[in-house]
Design a protein around this motif. Structure first.
Motif, PDB file in Angstrom:
ATOM      1  N   CYS A 179       0.789  -1.070   0.134  1.00 56.88           N
ATOM      2  CA  CYS A 179       0.043  -0.038  -0.018  1.00 56.88           C
ATOM      3  C   CYS A 179       0.668   1.098   0.093  1.00 56.88           C
ATOM      4  N   VAL A 180       2.138   1.234   0.673  1.00 57.00           N
ATOM      5  CA  VAL A 180       2.785   2.571   0.634  1.00 57.00           C
ATOM      6  C   VAL A 180       3.800   2.591  -0.535  1.00 57.00           C
ATOM      7  N   ASP A 181       3.850   1.432  -1.183  1.00 59.95           N
ATOM      8  CA  ASP A 181       4.636   1.400  -2.641  1.00 59.95           C
ATOM      9  C   ASP A 181       3.717   1.487  -3.681  1.00 59.95           C
ATOM     10  N   TYR A 182       2.682   1.709  -3.635  1.00 58.08           N
ATOM     11  CA  TYR A 182       1.718   1.719  -4.704  1.00 58.08           C
ATOM     12  C   TYR A 182       1.943   2.795  -5.931  1.00 58.08           C
ATOM     13  N   HIS A 183       2.280   2.408  -7.042  1.00 61.69           N
ATOM     14  CA  HIS A 183       2.270   3.303  -8.112  1.00 61.69           C
ATOM     15  C   HIS A 183       3.498   4.177  -8.027  1.00 61.69           C
ATOM     16  N   LEU A 184       4.434   3.840  -6.800  1.00 67.18           N
ATOM     17  CA  LEU A 184       5.594   4.783  -6.859  1.00 67.18           C
ATOM     18  C   LEU A 184       6.606   4.189  -8.020  1.00 67.18           C
ATOM     19  N   PRO A 185       7.082   5.227  -8.710  1.00 69.44           N
ATOM     20  CA  PRO A 185       8.323   4.956  -9.989  1.00 69.44           C
ATOM     21  C   PRO A 185       9.344   4.174  -9.095  1.00 69.44           C
ATOM     22  N   GLN A 186      10.162   3.315  -9.959  1.00 68.98           N
ATOM     23  CA  GLN A 186      11.003   2.558  -9.387  1.00 68.98           C
ATOM     24  C   GLN A 186      12.118   3.173  -8.874  1.00 68.98           C
ATOM     25  N   ASN A 187      12.419   4.553  -9.191  1.00 66.76           N
ATOM     26  CA  ASN A 187      13.744   5.280  -8.737  1.00 66.76           C
ATOM     27  C   ASN A 187      13.170   5.912  -7.633  1.00 66.76           C
ATOM     28  N   GLN A 188      11.952   5.721  -7.034  1.00 65.52           N
ATOM     29  CA  GLN A 188      11.808   6.566  -5.606  1.00 65.52           C
ATOM     30  C   GLN A 188      11.577   5.528  -4.677  1.00 65.52           C
ATOM     31  N   PRO A 189      12.313   5.886  -3.467  1.00 61.96           N
ATOM     32  CA  PRO A 189      12.082   5.087  -2.250  1.00 61.96           C
ATOM     33  C   PRO A 189      10.715   5.261  -1.612  1.00 61.96           C
ATOM     34  N   VAL A 190      10.250   4.180  -0.793  1.00 66.18           N
ATOM     35  CA  VAL A 190       9.260   4.281   0.016  1.00 66.18           C
ATOM     36  C   VAL A 190       9.557   5.389   1.264  1.00 66.18           C
ATOM     37  N   GLN A 191       8.823   6.442   1.393  1.00 68.30           N
ATOM     38  CA  GLN A 191       8.972   7.382   2.511  1.00 68.30           C
ATOM     39  C   GLN A 191       8.320   7.105   3.718  1.00 68.30           C
ATOM     40  N   LEU A 192       8.768   6.373   4.750  1.00 65.93           N
ATOM     41  CA  LEU A 192       8.491   6.081   5.834  1.00 65.93           C
ATOM     42  C   LEU A 192       9.086   6.609   7.289  1.00 65.93           C
ATOM     43  N   SER A 193       8.675   6.705   8.114  1.00 70.47           N
ATOM     44  CA  SER A 193       9.252   7.151   9.530  1.00 70.47           C
ATOM     45  C   SER A 193      10.333   5.728   9.903  1.00 70.47           C
ATOM     46  N   ASN A 194      11.165   6.007  10.837  1.00 66.59           N
ATOM     47  CA  ASN A 194      11.854   4.752  11.260  1.00 66.59           C
ATOM     48  C   ASN A 194      11.110   3.978  12.226  1.00 66.59           C
ATOM     49  N   GLU A 195      10.096   4.497  12.749  1.00 73.00           N
ATOM     50  CA  GLU A 195       9.327   3.749  13.728  1.00 73.00           C
ATOM     51  C   GLU A 195       8.402   2.628  13.122  1.00 73.00           C
ATOM     52  N   LEU A 196       7.593   3.390  11.686  1.00 66.56           N
ATOM     53  CA  LEU A 196       6.895   2.616  11.239  1.00 66.56           C
ATOM     54  C   LEU A 196       7.723   1.625  10.449  1.00 66.56           C
ATOM     55  N   GLU A 197       8.754   1.905   9.721  1.00 70.08           N
ATOM     56  CA  GLU A 197       9.369   0.994   8.958  1.00 70.08           C
ATOM     57  C   GLU A 197       9.805  -0.026   9.729  1.00 70.08           C
ATOM     58  N   GLY A 198      10.292   0.379  10.997  1.00 68.14           N
ATOM     59  CA  GLY A 198      10.810  -0.781  12.129  1.00 68.14           C
ATOM     60  C   GLY A 198       9.751  -1.726  12.228  1.00 68.14           C
ATOM     61  N   LEU A 199       8.503  -1.240  12.455  1.00 68.56           N
ATOM     62  CA  LEU A 199       7.492  -2.106  12.705  1.00 68.56           C
ATOM     63  C   LEU A 199       7.123  -3.011  11.732  1.00 68.56           C
ATOM     64  N   LEU A 200       7.066  -2.411  10.526  1.00 73.31           N
ATOM     65  CA  LEU A 200       6.839  -3.627   9.156  1.00 73.31           C
ATOM     66  C   LEU A 200       7.721  -4.261   8.690  1.00 73.31           C
ATOM     67  N   LEU A 201       8.962  -4.163   9.152  1.00 76.75           N
ATOM     68  CA  LEU A 201      10.134  -4.961   8.858  1.00 76.75           C
ATOM     69  C   LEU A 201      10.107  -6.060   9.789  1.00 76.75           C
ATOM     70  N   SER A 202       9.514  -5.908  11.059  1.00 72.52           N
ATOM     71  CA  SER A 202       9.704  -7.027  11.950  1.00 72.52           C
ATOM     72  C   SER A 202       8.395  -7.825  11.926  1.00 72.52           C
ATOM     73  N   MET A 203       7.400  -7.207  11.314  1.00 74.53           N
ATOM     74  CA  MET A 203       6.172  -8.139  10.908  1.00 74.53           C
ATOM     75  C   MET A 203       6.611  -9.100   9.631  1.00 74.53           C
TER      76      MET A 203
END
Length: 713
Positions: free
Chosen positions: A105-129
């Motif tokens: 959902c956070v990567d939807y339709h993002l061009p390949q050359n653009q990284p996902v913009q997330l805070s460290n807290e949310l990104e850490g939680l999703l990675l742990s999941m």
């Protein structure tokens, strides 16, 4: 749509990824709902198509559909065939699916050359999941507690409110947005050629065929015809269905790498695929497109302007036309105003539109999505209180460098390996483009006034310059393409002359008659010969009056007009530069007739149309009260564009008792004040001006009927 919408439908409707606050709220609601059902029976795989959002703010889940590709959302242990032996194991399987779903959902339709913009807290939680190792993966209760703590600390709105907003956005935007998206939900329109047009053989089922005609709006119209039907019959049926008055700006085209317009007399089978000719169930696709582009948009009816807008909008979005990045965003802001009205994110939601439906892929790849969204929101807000017609008009007024250009690929005769060359044919001439790194840049221009002849010989397309007599040769893919380009140039050249004449008429009616005469004098010096054929003609091309005679006439007219104006005290005439197109139905009067047309079929070479000079006092037109001085477009659905006065008179005399007139005339204020000298004027001068406005021409630009050059091979 039903009571629920899927998470995938939410993303599809908005066309952009979820924002961070939305992810936190959705994660909180989903984790809470999954804990409630974990005591009963929990599925091991979730996906964007199986998460259901309700209009009341709740969530539900369904089994993944068989056609869905859920491998990316499936936990590694499930893919390895391990079954959940405990409740905790089952929860961790679904935690993995939920984490991967929200990453999608956070990567939807993002061009390949653009990284996902997330805070460290949310990104850490999703990675742990999304940990591959089960023992390291976060459990469902920890996810819920982390979301609750963040929710309180960040003072986010209730998660249920966000879910309701996401669902409302899907429902609301189904009635707004681009017309080419909304027409997809409309029922299919089916038209069938009348029996009087279909030949005797056409009554046999084996000769029945179907055409799909794509309109500028994106709507597809199914036309049932026969294998030998002509393009003109299909075109007339589309025009009648669309109720399009100024149909002569348009044509039917097919795609063979580029758009090729089909002549009205051409049988569809001449350009259709072999399978369409042989197999009755095959459908051939044609496109109803603008063929002739005007420079002054105010000269055309708003119904025609809307079709211009739709085509230009799609061509920019799909990359057929290029423009600067800032211009593209500015036009996108105007398109949002046209299709949504005033910017109201508090009503429509922050993601009330899909960026990829307003900005081309090339611009999306250059800029980060948050920047594009911010700019479009600002530009849309700046257009507040603009009406739909106003924003469409402003959209069309932007002077795009490739506006009105029809592109065709060629190669140079002497330097075929110097890169890709594209010829652009437009109303003013031929433009040569070089293509480098996927971008077109102008290399050379051949304006009509600088061109002596244009010819084709087999696959060669040749342009000869006036004065220098230098020839430029281009090689086309096929001989019929070179011949087509010749005919296209001829049609555009004639259209350019026609539009110059209409602009002169527009100046005469809405601005200043002295300006008209001055422009007319300038025009007379520019009317050069032009031929377009397989065998180049000499410079006499289109026969015109001698320059000296015409200049003398224009000088005389100008002097006499200026003298008259000096003797008069002009006051407000009440006429505006805006024009209106009216349709009037009248019954002919045996004694009084209908209207008086100014025309002369023996003087001049200008084809400015048939004009209404005045109405007969007491006659049907006078009693109706709507007809004033203006240009007569058609009579009983018979176009009068490009016909001589005598031909128009013949059409009127042979018309039935009921007559339908379509007239383009200037809008007038309710109070009209004439010049102080009333009706007193120089009759001979008016006669000269009238003759110059509606003369006969043997090589006229007959836009509505057929733009082919008589005698072109």
């Amino acid at each position: 749509m039903g009571t629920f919408v899927t998470l995938a439908e939410v993303l599809e409707a908005r066309g952009s990824p979820l924002e961070e606050d939305e992810v936190w709220c959705l994660l909180l609601t989903t984790a809470d709902a999954l804990l409630d059902i974990s005591k009963k029976n929990m599925c091991s795989v979730l996906s964007p198509g199986s998460v259901l959002l309700s209009a009341n703010g709740s969530l539900a889940f369904k089994s993944c559909a068989r056609y869905e590709d859920v491998a990316s959302f499936t936990a590694p242990e499930v893919q390895q065939g391990h079954a959940a032996s405990t409740r905790t194991a089952a929860e961790k399987m679904v935690v993995y699916s939920l984490g991967m779903t929200l990453y999608w959902c956070v990567d939807y339709h993002l061009p390949q050359n653009q990284p996902v913009q997330l805070s460290n807290e949310l990104e850490g939680l999703l990675l742990s999941m999304c940990e591959d190792v089960v023992m390291r993966r976060t459990d469902l209760l920890t996810v819920l507690e982390t979301c609750e703590l963040h929710h309180k600390a960040s003072m986010l709105p209730p998660a249920e409110r966000l879910v309701r907003q996401l669902v409302e956005d899907v429902y609301r935007n189904s009635d707004l947005g681009p017309e080419f998206i909304r027409v997809l939900d409309e029922p299919l329109v089916v038209l069938e050629l009348p029996g009087s047009i279909v030949s005797k053989k056409g009554k046999s089922p084996t000769t029945h065929r179907e055409l799909s005609v794509v309109m500028p709006s994106g709507q597809s119209i199914l036309v049932k015809c026969e294998v030998k039907s002509r393009a003109g019959d299909v075109f007339d049926m589309i025009v009648a269905h669309s109720n399009l008055m100024e149909h002569f700006y348009f044509g039917l085209a097919y795609i063979d790498n580029e758009f090729f317009f089909v002549d009205n007399d051409t049988k569809i089978s001449k350009v259709a695929s072999d399978s369409w000719k042989k197999v009755p169930s095959t459908t051939f696709v044609l496109y109803f497109r603008v063929k002739f582009f005007v420079n002054d948009i105010s000269l055309i009816h708003k119904q025609t302007r809307h079709q211009y807008y739709l085509q230009l909008r799609r061509d920019l979005l799909e990359g057929r036309l290029s423009c600067h990045e800032e211009t593209a965003l500015y036009l996108a802001g105007l398109a949002l105003q046209t299709e949504y009205g005033d910017c109201m994110p508090e009503v429509y939601g922050r993601n009330y539109y899909r960026p990829d439906q307003y900005v081309s892929k090339s611009v999306m790849e250059k800029r980060a999505l948050p920047y594009i969204q911010g700019e479009l929101l600002r530009l849309h807000t700046n257009n507040a209180q603009m009406l739909t017609d106003e924003s469409e008009l402003e959209f069309l007024k932007q002077q795009l460098p490739e506006y009105g250009v029809l592109f065709h690929r060629v190669v140079r005769e002497k330097k075929p390996l110097d890169g890709e060359i594209i010829l652009g044919v437009c109303a003013k001439g031929v433009i040569v483009y070089e293509v480098k790194d996927g971008c077109r840049s102008t290399n050379q221009s051949f304006y009509w006034r600088e061109t002596a002849t244009i010819s084709s010989n087999r696959r060669k397309f040749v342009i000869e310059c006036r004065g220098s007599k230098k020839k430029y040769t281009f090689i086309t893919e096929r001989s019929k393409t070179a011949k087509y380009l010749c005919n296209l140039c001829s049609a555009q050249h004639k259209f350019n002359n026609e539009m110059n004449s209409r602009q002169l008429t527009h100046s005469l009616v809405s601005e200043n008659i002295v300006q008209y005469a001055a422009v007319c004098r300038a025009q007379s010096s520019n009317l050069k010969s032009f031929s377009c054929s397989e065998t180049p003609q000499d410079d006499s091309g289109l026969t015109t009056p001698q320059d000296e005679t015409l200049n003398k006439l224009c000088d005389d007219v100008t002097a006499r007009i200026e003298a008259r104006i000096r003797q008069q005290t002009p006051t407000k005439l009440g006429a505006s530069s805006e024009r209106e197109v009216i349709c009037v139905s009248l019954k002919k009067d045996a004694k009084l007739g209908l209207i008086v047309i100014v025309g002369e079929d023996t003087v001049g070479r200008y084809d400015l149309g048939i004009f209404v000079a005045s109405v007969v006092p007491g006659g049907p037109a006078d009693k109706d009260g709507r007809i004033r001085a203006g240009r007569l477009i058609s009579l009983n659905h018979i176009s009068l564009e490009g016909v001589t006065f005598s031909e128009a008179a013949e059409v009127m005399q042979s018309s039935p008792e009921e007559v339908q007139l379509i007239i383009s005339q200037p809008k007038y204020d309710s109070q009209i004040t004439l010049m102080t000298d009333g009706r007193s004027r120089d009759d001979s001068l008016d006669e000269i001006v009238s003759v110059m406005m509606t003369p006969k021409t043997s090589n006229r630009l007959n836009v509505p009927r057929d733009v082919r050059v008589p005698g072109t091979q």
